[in-house]
Design an enzyme around this catalytic site. Sequence first.
Site, PDB file in Angstrom:
ATOM      1  N   TYR A   1      -0.706  -2.592 -12.045  1.00 53.86           N
ATOM      2  CA  TYR A   1      -2.165  -2.510 -12.155  1.00 53.86           C
ATOM      3  C   TYR A   1      -2.553  -1.804 -13.448  1.00 53.86           C
ATOM      4  CZ  TYR A   1      -1.784  -3.602  -7.189  1.00 53.86           C
ATOM      5  OH  TYR A   1      -1.465  -4.186  -5.989  1.00 53.86           O
TER       6      TYR A   1
ATOM      7  N   GLU B   1       5.076  -6.086   1.875  1.00 53.42           N
ATOM      8  CA  GLU B   1       4.781  -6.700   0.573  1.00 53.42           C
ATOM      9  C   GLU B   1       4.193  -5.678  -0.385  1.00 53.42           C
ATOM     10  OE1 GLU B   1       2.410  -9.990   2.083  1.00 53.42           O
ATOM     11  OE2 GLU B   1       0.634  -8.721   2.148  1.00 53.42           O
TER      12      GLU B   1
ATOM     13  N   GLY C   1       3.405  -3.766  -3.897  1.00 54.08           N
ATOM     14  CA  GLY C   1       3.249  -4.120  -5.294  1.00 54.08           C
ATOM     15  C   GLY C   1       3.460  -2.865  -6.138  1.00 54.08           C
ATOM     16  N   ARG C   2       2.463  -1.994  -6.099  1.00 53.83           N
ATOM     17  CA  ARG C   2       2.456  -0.788  -6.931  1.00 53.83           C
ATOM     18  C   ARG C   2       3.748   0.021  -6.838  1.00 53.83           C
ATOM     19  NH1 ARG C   2      -2.254   1.709  -8.679  1.00 53.83           N
ATOM     20  NH2 ARG C   2      -3.437   0.576  -7.096  1.00 53.83           N
TER      21      ARG C   2
ATOM     22  N   CYS D   1     -16.195   2.527 -27.385  1.00 51.69           N
ATOM     23  CA  CYS D   1     -17.482   3.207 -27.498  1.00 51.69           C
ATOM     24  C   CYS D   1     -18.138   3.298 -26.132  1.00 51.69           C
ATOM     25  CB  CYS D   1     -18.377   2.452 -28.456  1.00 51.69           C
ATOM     26  SG  CYS D   1     -17.592   2.227 -30.051  1.00 51.69           S
TER      27      CYS D   1
ATOM     28  N   GLY E   1       0.791  -1.238   0.000  1.00 55.86           N
ATOM     29  CA  GLY E   1       0.000   0.000   0.000  1.00 55.86           C
ATOM     30  C   GLY E   1       0.814   1.275   0.000  1.00 55.86           C
TER      31      GLY E   1
HETATM   32  C1  LIG Z   1      -2.755  -5.896  -3.166  1.00 54.57           C
HETATM   33  C2  LIG Z   1      -2.061  -6.343  -1.951  1.00 54.57           C
HETATM   34  C3  LIG Z   1      -0.742  -5.917  -1.691  1.00 54.57           C
HETATM   35  C4  LIG Z   1      -0.017  -4.904  -2.533  1.00 54.57           C
HETATM   36  O1  LIG Z   1      -0.654  -3.660  -2.475  1.00 54.57           O
HETATM   37  P1  LIG Z   1       0.034  -2.394  -3.222  1.00 54.57           P
HETATM   38  O2  LIG Z   1      -0.956  -1.299  -2.994  1.00 54.57           O
HETATM   39  O3  LIG Z   1       0.179  -2.766  -4.641  1.00 54.57           O
HETATM   40  O4  LIG Z   1       1.346  -2.147  -2.571  1.00 54.57           O
HETATM   41  C5  LIG Z   1      -0.106  -6.434  -0.580  1.00 54.57           C
HETATM   42  N1  LIG Z   1      -0.738  -7.321   0.235  1.00 54.57           N
HETATM   43  C6  LIG Z   1      -2.006  -7.738   0.013  1.00 54.57           C
HETATM   44  C7  LIG Z   1      -2.619  -8.698   0.943  1.00 54.57           C
HETATM   45  C8  LIG Z   1      -2.705  -7.260  -1.078  1.00 54.57           C
HETATM   46  O5  LIG Z   1      -3.952  -7.670  -1.278  1.00 54.57           O
END
Ligand SMILES: *Cc1c(COP(=O)(O)O)cnc(C)c1O
Length: 409
Positions: A367, A259, A261-262, A337, A223
């Site tokens: 994403y 953990e 991601g983004r 469209c 997050g």
């Molecule tokens: C989606 C998710 C993440 C990664 O979230 P980001 O906003 O991409 O950093 C980490 N842990 C869990 C459990 C998630 O569902």
Amino acid sequence: MTEAVRERVRTLADGELPAYVYDLGALRAHARHVRDELPAGVELYYAAKANPEPQILSALRDAVTGYEVASGGELAHVRRAVPDAPVAFGGPGKTPAEIAAALEVGVSRFHVESEHELRLLASAVGPGRRADILLRVNLPVELHGVALAMGGRPSPFGLDPAGVDRCLALLAEPDFARLRLRGIHAHLASGLDAAAQLAVAERIVEWAVRLRVPVEEVDTGGGMAVDYADPGARFDWAAFGSGLGRLLRRHPGLRLRIEPGRALTAYCGWYATDVLDVKRSHGEEFAVLRGGTHHLRTPATKGHDQPFTVLPVDDWPYPWPRPAVSGQRATVTGQLCTPKDVLARGVPQAAGLRPGDRVVFALAGAYAWNISHHDFLMHPHPGFHYLDQDVNSSSGIVITQCVARRGRR
Ligand SMILES: *Cc1c(COP(=O)(O)O)cnc(C)c1O
């Protein structure tokens, strides 16, 4: 835009657009920076759902401890792409078949989402086997008196604190002896800056260490913010890392895990395309691009303007005058469209756009393609380009390698 990406987009033929272009060298450098800012005692996992392209997963391999997956599909895919990497298996609604498959291939951690899932898992672990688990908690957390968007609210994710208590009681029973409780997992919000992330992490740890059983590790989730309004801005990993270091010093022996991601992969990907048409409609101007939100859904889901750079192309093959955005701003749309197919609304970067000009959207590494509805309206899929740079130490020459793949359809 990195030089390698700019060069690549310039040299693509019209027929090769739209294209996703990834700079794997830039990704490696960014991930290494993130890793370097984290203290020893903090494990870095990559949340594969942000972008599971195999080239991305392997480029991250040296910087991350492991990968977090949230389905049997992601689990099998990550195992193929980075065979020896530790994998944590999270996510709601794990099926008995997915749990069996995860036990078969061996995952480093199960993130248990409910009491029922704990029972399913315990009944699936065979004799002589063990499974290491974290209980995922949905903890009420307030920041500056404001409740978090995800944590502490009704949701299908994780256990309420009282549910954690019930699971701890179950884990003391003989039927659950094959499950080894390692600690607590939480993923409570997304889009938080470093100070807010740290405050949430502290709150999760302080709660976890007061449980009636000892915990060895706490995973505080992902997050970390990506600022789509300011593509040059970065999450303050140095401040976050030193805050986690202070937290670890207060709890010697504890292992922390994050953990993201983004915030790891958003910056390494670009979506490049060209302008097909420019028009004025009831007083507003529009630039219509090849492709659209069926390739890059991010601005539609997040409700933002996707930042972009224009690479002007001066060739104009037609005998009639070339249309152009004449005002200060325009809305940039795709070919779908539906009025929702907007990549950026009324933005000044669109001033002067003409059919044939190339447009390169930044922050398209997470994403983006993988959350988009690719086949809606049956346009061709984009191409995929993975640029990689190696410095040949004897000559000092920078080699850009490129693997291109044309999308299906
Ligand atoms: C989606 C998710 C993440 C990664 O979230 P980001 O906003 O991409 O950093 C980490 N842990 C869990 C459990 C998630 O569902």
